[in-house]
Enzyme design. Structure first.
Site, PDB file in Angstrom:
ATOM      1  N   SER A 124     -10.786   6.671   0.279  1.00  0.00           N
ATOM      2  CA  SER A 124     -10.396   6.627   1.722  1.00  0.00           C
ATOM      3  C   SER A 124     -10.849   7.971   2.263  1.00  0.00           C
ATOM      4  O   SER A 124     -10.649   8.623   1.495  1.00  0.00           O
ATOM      5  CB  SER A 124      -8.801   6.318   1.677  1.00  0.00           C
ATOM      6  OG  SER A 124      -8.015   7.396   1.288  1.00  0.00           O
ATOM      7  N   ASN A 125     -10.863   7.819   3.605  1.00  0.00           N
ATOM      8  CA  ASN A 125     -11.190   9.302   4.333  1.00  0.00           C
ATOM      9  C   ASN A 125     -12.365   9.903   3.621  1.00  0.00           C
ATOM     10  O   ASN A 125     -12.360  10.949   3.916  1.00  0.00           O
ATOM     11  CB  ASN A 125      -9.911   9.788   4.454  1.00  0.00           C
ATOM     12  CG  ASN A 125      -8.732   9.447   4.967  1.00  0.00           C
ATOM     13  OD1 ASN A 125      -8.826   8.668   5.967  1.00  0.00           O
ATOM     14  ND2 ASN A 125      -7.581   9.198   4.265  1.00  0.00           N
TER      15      ASN A 125
ATOM     16  N   TYR B   5       3.202  10.234  -0.587  1.00  0.00           N
ATOM     17  CA  TYR B   5       4.185   9.668   0.205  1.00  0.00           C
ATOM     18  C   TYR B   5       5.737   9.826   0.074  1.00  0.00           C
ATOM     19  O   TYR B   5       5.958   9.466  -1.125  1.00  0.00           O
ATOM     20  CB  TYR B   5       3.961   8.020   0.635  1.00  0.00           C
ATOM     21  CG  TYR B   5       2.536   7.755   1.499  1.00  0.00           C
ATOM     22  CD1 TYR B   5       1.803   8.698   1.557  1.00  0.00           C
ATOM     23  CD2 TYR B   5       2.161   6.299   1.182  1.00  0.00           C
ATOM     24  CE1 TYR B   5       0.524   8.201   2.535  1.00  0.00           C
ATOM     25  CE2 TYR B   5       1.053   5.971   1.392  1.00  0.00           C
ATOM     26  CZ  TYR B   5       0.158   6.976   2.285  1.00  0.00           C
ATOM     27  OH  TYR B   5      -1.061   6.288   2.869  1.00  0.00           O
TER      28      TYR B   5
ATOM     29  N   ASP C 199       0.931  -1.295  -0.050  1.00  0.00           N
ATOM     30  CA  ASP C 199      -0.165   0.012  -0.065  1.00  0.00           C
ATOM     31  C   ASP C 199       0.974   1.277  -0.113  1.00  0.00           C
ATOM     32  O   ASP C 199       1.875   1.467   0.852  1.00  0.00           O
ATOM     33  CB  ASP C 199      -0.768  -0.163   1.284  1.00  0.00           C
ATOM     34  CG  ASP C 199      -1.730   1.266   1.180  1.00  0.00           C
ATOM     35  OD1 ASP C 199      -2.647   1.131   0.472  1.00  0.00           O
ATOM     36  OD2 ASP C 199      -1.729   2.052   1.951  1.00  0.00           O
TER      37      ASP C 199
END
Length: 311
Positions: free
Chosen positions: A154-155, A45, A40
């Site tokens: 996500s989120n 990132y 992931d």
């Protein structure tokens, strides 16, 4: 490649930034030696570390896969939407989820990863400045072209997830969901460590149980080392329900001859609905500990005690 039903994803957020390339390669090697297949990452990132801009994790994974020649044995998961639009910027200046941005982000991720497709492609954060049907259409189009095997979100607020899935109609839609979750539960009135984090709620669990084509991934599964170093557990987890929960966890871990971290992961893996925990690592021992949890099976009594503690 199919994602195993009971598995752990390797969280690669620090690879290429706070964890250098040689160490990242060693961690990836050990994870796959132990049977791990799910990686992931995200194009953001880790833009906030050491003056990086995002994409470093993807680039390291890409170079590792090229050296090992193992792309087809992996489940590759990456995200878009949270990468800042320039150096030194933060989430307030993120790229967002416009159609052109989503396509460009995936093309850039594929280039860094050195592959022609990802297995799961995610909308990382909400972007309410863009019509939802535009974002949904952009993701569906990439899946139809084969550049993304499956889609995730996500989120996001649960109602936004449901609306997006409905808007997709017969086209590819979000089937993977990713949120913050662990055995210890936070207070609702205190902020989580990151403003971008959205915690699993009862409504989300109810939704996943009702929608049998969904898979729930959870990050911060081990509270960034908080079970090993209680002094680092965020303030949101400091409430009367935490001590009895930690006591129950220690009791069951002793019965299993397992670590607290392994017991937390076992609790997540066999929950209803089952979770796919994402475990971030920076040391080989952490990889080995996490993968060891796959051998654990909680008894009905142990699970009942863990579930009831602190309620």
């Amino acid at each position: 490649m199919t994602i195993p039903q009971r598995t752990i994803a390797l969280g690669t957020l620090p690879f290429g930034s706070s964890v250098d390339e040689a160490a990242s390669f060693a961690l990836l090697d050990r994870f796959t030696e132990l049977g791990g297949t799910v990686l992931d990452t995200a194009n953001a990132y880790a833009f906030w570390v050491n003056g990086t801009t995002g994409g470093e994790s993807e680039a390291v994974i890409g170079r590792w896969m090229a050296e090992r020649g193992n792309r087809d044995s992996l489940v590759l998961s990456t995200k878009c939407g949270a990468r800042p639009t320039g150096p030194g910027l933060d989430l307030e200046a993120s790229e967002g989820l416009g159609a052109k941005t989503v396509r460009a982000a995936l093309e850039d991720s594929l280039r860094r990863l050195g592959t022609d497709r990802v297995d799961v492609f995610w909308a990382h954060l909400e972007d309410r400045s863009v019509p939802l049907d535009e974002t949904v259409g952009a993701f569906a189009e990439l899946a139809e072209e084969g550049k993304a095997g499956e889609l995730g979100v996500s989120n996001h607020a649960v109602w936004r997830v449901e609306r997006a899935r409905a808007l997709a109609g017969d086209r590819p839609r979000y089937t993977h969901l990713q949120y913050r979750h662990s055995y210890l539960q936070p207070r609702a009135d205190l902020a989580l460590p990151s403003s971008a984090h959205v915690h699993v709620t009862d409504d989300l669990l109810d939704y996943v149980r009702a929608e049998d084509d969904t898979r729930l991934w959870v990050y911060s599964a081990l509270l960034s080392g908080g079970y090993s170093r209680p002094e680092t557990v965020p303030a949101a987890y400091d409430h009367p329900g935490t001590p009895p929960r930690l006591a129950a966890l220690a009791e069951v871990a002793g019965e299993l001859d397992a670590t607290l971290n392994q017991t937390v992961l076992a609790w997540l893996l066999d929950a209803e609905p089952g979770f796919l925990p994402i475990v971030g690592v920076s040391r080989i021992a952490q990889v080995e500990e996490a993968m060891g949890s796959l051998e654990l099976v909680l008894s009905e009594d142990q699970r009942a005690r863990l579930d009831a503690a602190g309620r």
